[in-house]
Write an enzyme that holds these catalytic residues in place. Sequence first.
Site, short mmCIF file in Angstrom:
data_model
loop_
_atom_site.label_atom_id
_atom_site.label_comp_id
_atom_site.label_asym_id
_atom_site.label_seq_id
_atom_site.Cartn_x
_atom_site.Cartn_y
_atom_site.Cartn_z
N HIS A 123 -6.09 5.03 -1.59
CA HIS A 123 -6.26 3.64 -1.15
C HIS A 123 -6.54 3.57 0.35
O HIS A 123 -5.61 3.58 1.15
CB HIS A 123 -4.99 2.84 -1.45
N GLU A 174 -7.27 0.98 1.87
CA GLU A 174 -6.86 -0.36 2.34
C GLU A 174 -5.36 -0.51 2.54
O GLU A 174 -4.92 -1.51 3.13
CB GLU A 174 -7.36 -1.42 1.33
N CYS A 186 -9.17 3.33 -6.53
CA CYS A 186 -8.13 3.51 -7.55
C CYS A 186 -8.63 3.04 -8.92
O CYS A 186 -9.39 3.75 -9.57
CB CYS A 186 -6.84 2.83 -7.12
#
Length: 245
Positions: free
Chosen positions: A192, A194, A102
């Site tokens: 993302h 994560e 990001c």
Amino acid sequence: MTAATSTALPVLILHTGDPDDTLKSQFGGYAEQLSKAAGLATDDIEIVAVHEGQRPQLPAQYRAALITGSPAMVTDKEPWSEDTAAWLRDAAAAGLPMFGVCYGHQLLAHALGGKVGYNPSGREVGTQTVELLPQASGDKLLAGLPPTFPAQMLHAQTVLQPPPGAAVLARSDLDEHQMIRIGRNVFSTQFHPEFGPDFVRAHLERYGRRYAAENLDMPDLTANVRATPVAGELLRRFLDAYAPA
């Protein structure tokens, strides 16, 4: 800063910001979420909070670098961000494997000659579909992945123009540059890997009024949030392929 104590070189996490305190208290900060998704133990990493003025060591002191997301905007060109961009240029020249997420995706592009700005297609949030592009074929990081897969998105700015010579590996309906490879071993994703679905749902609930004012369909976005196992394994795959301990 968390210093590594293992004999192997640590993985650097360039920490560029955090969610608000409520979300951070529930789910951890962005560096914590990134290290967990990458499967890294505390003694495998060195977290450097560049957004708080900390500075990393020379690139040769690390086996790889991961760059977190942030509520900041790359186009604000804050001093800490520009300093980090200069470090990233040196690290890329030194051949350090890197993976940006990001803000990290945008900062790498900015540092290495690309262009970043607000996405003309608008804010992209929630669980969206990523499509691999022909240039992804043959890349060992992406080998065996399905041609499309869901991924978590939370961004307003984007890479408008990749750095010279970069390969665009994936896109989405609102973003033509969802994943980029620069050189041999520098990767970045606008999405993302994560984030888990619980974090994204909580974020959408917390910011739902703001996003609704931007004419985003919050009930539909919230209902569509789901697990993203393919995207979620990319950080581990990256380290296994390009920076094994």
